[in-house]
Enzyme design. Structure first.
Site, PDB file in Angstrom:
ATOM      1  N   LYS A  79      65.048  13.642  13.266  1.00 17.41           N
ATOM      2  CA  LYS A  79      65.268  14.398  14.497  1.00 17.41           C
ATOM      3  C   LYS A  79      63.981  14.404  15.305  1.00 17.41           C
ATOM      4  O   LYS A  79      62.945  14.874  14.846  1.00 17.41           O
ATOM      5  CB  LYS A  79      65.697  15.824  14.157  1.00 17.41           C
ATOM      6  N   LYS A 109      68.906  11.630  15.597  1.00 18.65           N
ATOM      7  CA  LYS A 109      69.135  12.424  16.800  1.00 18.65           C
ATOM      8  C   LYS A 109      67.915  12.384  17.694  1.00 18.65           C
ATOM      9  O   LYS A 109      66.819  12.581  17.175  1.00 18.65           O
ATOM     10  CB  LYS A 109      69.423  13.852  16.348  1.00 18.65           C
TER      11      LYS A 109
END
Ligand code: PBG
Length: 329
Positions: free
Chosen positions: A192, A245
């Site tokens: 992330k 992400k």
């Protein structure tokens, strides 16, 4: 001899035969925001077509999601009150716990995933517990494990830690095993990035940090090798699915993680990616539906098995129109 690759593109039947990648409704995971109250369906201004829903409305919406063939949702909760420990995040009657129980009761076939994080629940908006003004990794692990356990108790099939603390997957896995939830899966936000593409989400979830930023725990967008390290650690620690992400500016990362890791790989087509398409489409500058489908197909081509996307319902409808496999022409 002239090489003529166009022979395989000449007519649509041949193009169908040589197509390499398909987007399917089974690939989609639908994010949903849940809030307290009844009969609430509050539009999110920066995410056109997305709502903050009370549990009764969420159940209704989830029924529609399932009827479109989408297999799973991921829930984000909006608490009544915030405090320094983010205590509603692990409360038995917290908003996510109530929502999971209602979904498992009313729409049992739908797979329920839950975001496990503190930023929506803490008054300072960081993803962990603060000590001397910085997020303290190991204290945060205990709280994250409590949150994950409370979601599992409510009936969630997967918990999805999105905090980027070190060791959280192991800590959550151990807690779930110890407390009898051996079948609860972990969808790890393994890779992330500290991305500006989360802006609309932070408005939707009211989770902007009150000071500083998340660069001390989320990854530097400049780093790719580190993605493999993070993904490998989460595999070792017991994750079931690895997530990357955001998605669109990180297709190279999706591709690399896919080739290094044997677990299913998910990509999060985040709020900023959604908002850009919606805004340009509203202005008439792009064809929103086609751009959406191309984007999702390309995320799959990069190597994602699953896509978390605010487009899930629209994409599912489009797939039904295209007889469940999207073709550009
Ligand atoms: C919580 C969380 C965020 C997103 C998912 N889980 C925000 C953040 O890390 O700041 C972003 C999702 C999106 O932008 O669609 N930590």
């Amino acid at each position: 001899m002239v090489r003529r690759p166009r022979r395989l593109r000449r007519i649509s039947t041949i193009r169908r035969m040589v197509k390499e990648t398909y987007l399917k409704v089974d690939d989609l995971i639908c994010p949903m925001f849940v809030k307290h109250g009844r009969g609430e369906r509050e539009p999110i201004p920066s995410m056109v077509g997305q709502y903050r829903l009370s549990v009764d409305e969420l159940v209704r919406e989830a029924g529609e999601v399932l009827s479109l063939g989408i297999p799973a949702v991921i829930l984000f909760g909006l608490p009544k009150e915030k405090d320094d420990l983010g205590s509603e995040a692990y409360a038995r009657d917290g908003i996510v716990q109530q929502a999971v129980a209602a979904l498992k009761d009313r729409v049992p076939e739908l797979v329920v995933m839950t975001d496990v994080c503190l930023c929506q629940y803490t008054d300072h908006g960081h993803c962990g517990i603060l000590r001397d003004g910085v997020v303290d990794n190991d204290t945060t692990l205990e709280i994250l494990s409590r949150i994950a356990l409370s979601h599992a108790e409510a009936g969630a099939e997967f918990v999805a830690p999105s905090d980027m603390m070190d060791g959280r997957v192991k800590s959550i896995r151990d807690t779930l095993e110890r407390d009898g939830f051996k079948d609860t899966g972990i969808l790890a936000y393994a890779v992330k990035y500290a991305s500006s593409f989360y802006g609309p989400f932070r408005e939707a979830a009211d989770s902007t940090p009150q000071f500083g930023d998340r660069a001390g725990y989320q990854m530097d967008p400049a780093n790719a090798r580190e993605a493999i390290k993070e993904a490998s650690l989460d595999v070792e620690e017991g994750a079931d699915i690895i997530m990357i992400k955001p998605a669109l500016p990180y297709l190279d990362i999706i591709h690399q993680v896919r080739s290094h890791i044997n677990l299913p790989v998910a990509a999060y087509n985040v709020s900023g990616e959604y908002a850009m398409v919606k805004a340009a489409a509203q202005e008439g500058w792009i064809e929103g539906d086609r751009v959406m489908m191309e984007m999702l197909l390309c995320i799959k081509r990069a190597g994602a098995d699953l896509i978390l996307t605010y487009f899930a319902k629209e994409a599912a409808k489009s797939l039904i129109e295209h007889e469940n496999s999207y073709t550009e022409n």
